[in-house]
Enzyme design. Structure first.
Site, mmCIF file in Angstrom:
data_model
loop_
_atom_site.group_PDB
_atom_site.id
_atom_site.type_symbol
_atom_site.label_atom_id
_atom_site.label_comp_id
_atom_site.label_asym_id
_atom_site.label_seq_id
_atom_site.Cartn_x
_atom_site.Cartn_y
_atom_site.Cartn_z
ATOM 1 N N LYS A 83 -5.075 10.917 -1.268
ATOM 2 C CA LYS A 83 -5.294 9.552 -1.165
ATOM 3 C C LYS A 83 -4.340 8.909 -0.303
ATOM 4 O O LYS A 83 -3.147 9.142 -0.791
ATOM 5 C CB LYS A 83 -5.468 8.839 -2.730
ATOM 6 C CG LYS A 83 -6.316 7.821 -2.620
ATOM 7 C CD LYS A 83 -6.557 7.442 -4.184
ATOM 8 C CE LYS A 83 -7.184 6.153 -4.559
ATOM 9 N NZ LYS A 83 -7.435 5.827 -6.039
HETATM 10 O O1 G3P Z 1 -9.657 2.729 -7.660
HETATM 11 C C1 G3P Z 1 -8.583 1.604 -7.690
HETATM 12 C C2 G3P Z 1 -8.347 0.979 -8.878
HETATM 13 O O2 G3P Z 1 -7.808 1.694 -9.729
HETATM 14 C C3 G3P Z 1 -8.041 -0.441 -8.647
HETATM 15 O O3 G3P Z 1 -8.553 -0.900 -9.967
HETATM 16 O O4 G3P Z 1 -8.454 -2.792 -11.601
HETATM 17 O O5 G3P Z 1 -6.134 -2.235 -10.575
HETATM 18 O O6 G3P Z 1 -7.843 -3.324 -9.266
HETATM 19 P P1 G3P Z 1 -7.710 -2.472 -10.253
#
Ligand code: G3P
Length: 211
Positions: A83
């Site tokens: 990633k």
């Molecule tokens: O896959 C990316 C994700 O983990 C980010 O999620 O909820 O932190 O925006 P969030």
């Protein structure tokens, strides 16, 4: 649409993998930090639970440092996907890793031009963040739709992982937009089973059996 789980928590991955519907795992530095363990140790353990793409994020740095880190991470298991951040160095690293046959996932994608860059760099996966786009006052669903149009216009092979999924609406919107994959936190995955009419239906059947 394939379902990945978006977590570095081993117990959550273990439980979700038993349903037979999880075909990959994504992690990020925040999720790894939450577990208080080393990235390499967590990733290694995840490979024993899910036989599918497992995204491990390199530290944001120069392309040389990211490529070197990627080369070490892929030694852990054949399913490791690197990633990379959506930066000039991240895209440069993506191009290099693509030419070496190493799978990549370009993350922190918030626009069609960013997604286009990642496609041209040969990214295996591209991760647009639905929830964070909504938080920003734009539409995550709309972003996924527009990226899918762009990818289909040119027949790019990069697969879209709808990420930053916060709720069932995001899951539905990603699937209707034709995202290849949604990476979903365990809490939201569990909600995908639920509907009040399912519970009501079960009650009706249970009462009928007792009569
Ligand atoms: O896959 C990316 C994700 O983990 C980010 O999620 O909820 O932190 O925006 P969030």
């Amino acid at each position: 649409m394939k379902l990945f789980i978006d977590t570095a928590n081993i117990e959550d991955i273990r439980q979700a993998s038993q349903w037979g519907v999880i075909s990959g795992v994504t992690t990020n530095p925040s999720l790894i930090a939450k577990e208080g363990r080393k990235l390499e140790d967590v990733i290694k353990e995840i490979t024993t639970l899910v036989d599918g793409p497992i995204s491990a994020e390199v530290d944001e740095s120069t392309s040389e440092v990211m490529v070197a880190q990627a080369k070490e991470l892929v030694k852990i298991h054949k399913n490791i996907v690197i990633k990379l951040p959506m930066t000039p160095d991240g895209i440069k690293a993506c191009s290099e890793l693509t030419s070496l046959g190493i799978k990549t996932n370009v993350t922190l994608v918030f626009s069609v031009p960013q997604a286009l860059m990642a496609c041209e760099a040969g990214a295996t996966y591209i991760s647009p963040f639905m929830g964070r786009v909504d938080d920003f006052g734009e539409s995550g669903a709309d972003l996924i739709e527009r990226i899918m149009v762009m990818i289909n216009n040119y027949g790019y092979e990069s697969q879209v992982i709808a990420a930053s999924i916060r709720n069932l609406a995001h899951v539905e919107q990603a699937s209707l937009a034709g995202a290849d994959i949604a990476t979903i936190p365990f809490a939201v995955l569990k909600k995908m089973f639920c509907h009040p009419l399912t519970d009501a239906g079960l009650d009706i059947f249970a009462k009928a059996k007792k009569q």
